[in-house]
Enzyme design. Structure first.
Site, mmCIF file in Angstrom:
data_model
loop_
_atom_site.group_PDB
_atom_site.id
_atom_site.type_symbol
_atom_site.label_atom_id
_atom_site.label_comp_id
_atom_site.label_asym_id
_atom_site.label_seq_id
_atom_site.Cartn_x
_atom_site.Cartn_y
_atom_site.Cartn_z
ATOM 1 N N SER A 152 0.866 -1.252 -0.013
ATOM 2 C CA SER A 152 0.173 -0.009 0.106
ATOM 3 C C SER A 152 0.846 1.219 -0.056
ATOM 4 O O SER A 152 2.043 1.106 0.424
ATOM 5 C CB SER A 152 -1.043 0.152 1.093
ATOM 6 O OG SER A 152 -1.549 1.419 1.466
ATOM 7 N N TYR A 172 -2.494 -0.640 10.190
ATOM 8 C CA TYR A 172 -2.425 -1.126 8.657
ATOM 9 C C TYR A 172 -1.382 -0.521 8.128
ATOM 10 O O TYR A 172 -0.651 -1.189 7.411
ATOM 11 C CB TYR A 172 -3.869 -0.521 8.041
ATOM 12 C CG TYR A 172 -3.995 -1.056 6.728
ATOM 13 C CD1 TYR A 172 -4.115 -2.154 6.238
ATOM 14 C CD2 TYR A 172 -3.619 -0.106 5.496
ATOM 15 C CE1 TYR A 172 -4.597 -2.477 4.969
ATOM 16 C CE2 TYR A 172 -3.647 -0.639 4.138
ATOM 17 C CZ TYR A 172 -4.028 -1.666 4.190
ATOM 18 O OH TYR A 172 -3.965 -2.066 2.770
#
Length: 249
Positions: A152, A172
């Site tokens: 990501s 995350y």
């Protein structure tokens, strides 16, 4: 006679994983669609078979040593090797609850839940390690295997520290930073064996993970994943990329 290549995509019953499975199947791979839930996994595989692709559901819970070992055993009995592994399965527990009315993430690191962070790491970091380790014999049996870690933009420390515009999602984001480090570690080990290992940043994509608030489509997101999964000999390894090129760590 040309032997059909084999690809495994984890977390592939929906979202970016499903689109990646579709794209690889369209390129001629037999795709093993990794998913925990039998009903959802088989439904996704059946949908792709209805499109004319060779796809099979493979029961796979990346958080379970036993499930991963069983999946590796099943795959070894059905395929001589594994040419592509896409470690796509990922979670972000609590993310949706932290979105404000304007769609911005509003939970500071000081209020993130430790249990959520542990669960995130078990899927996003330890999952890819478990799966890659278990499937390494099959990957080494391929003449030119490729491993893609679906990371990501939030995994980039440089981006987070440099502009402050990306959401401050500690659990995350740091899990994807750790996954980037895992990518480099495996790439260093496996480069002499001809296996390329790279991390892909698909961008903020409309998926269940973010309540479909992402501005990119799964078709756009899968582009870099598939590109890294099908690199020619001499391509990069140990890198971190989006569709436009290398990203800062």
């Amino acid at each position: 006679m040309t032997t059909r290549k084999n690809a495994l995509v984890t977390g592939a019953n929906k979202g970016i994983g499903l689109e990646t499975a579709r794209r690889l199947a369209a390129l001629g791979f037999k795709v093993w669609l990794g998913a925990r839930d039998s009903k959802r996994g088989e439904a996704a595989a059946e949908a792709l078979r209805a499109e004319g692709f060779e796809v099979e559901w493979l029961e796979l819970d990346v958080t379970s040593d036993e499930s991963v070992a069983a999946a590796a055993k099943t795959l070894a009995a059905r395929a001589p090797n594994l040419d592509v592994l896409v470690n796509n399965a990922g979670i972000a527990p609590g993310y949706l609850d932290a979105l404000g009315p304007d769609g911005h993430y509003e939970r500071p690191p000081s209020r993130e839940d430790i249990a959520d962070i542990k669960a995130t790491y078990d899927v996003n970091v330890f999952g890819p390690v478990r799966v890659t380790q278990a499937l390494l014999p099959l990957l080494l049996a391929s003449p030119a295997a490729r491993i893609v870690m679906v990371s990501s933009y939030l995994g980039s420390i440089a981006r987070a520290a440099g502009n402050g515009q990306s959401p401050n999602v500690m659990g995350y984001g740091s899990s994807k930073t750790a996954l980037n480090a895992v990518t480099v570690a495996f790439a260093r080990e496996l480069a002499p064996r001809g296996i390329m290992v790279n991390a892909a940043a698909p961008g903020y994509t409309a998926t269940d993970l973010n309540g479909h608030k992402g501005h990119r489509t799964v078709q756009q997101a899968a582009e870099i994943v598939v590109r890294l999964a099908t690199l020619d000999a001499g391509g990069p390894t140990g890198g971190y990329f989006d569709e436009n090129g290398p990203l800062p760590w």
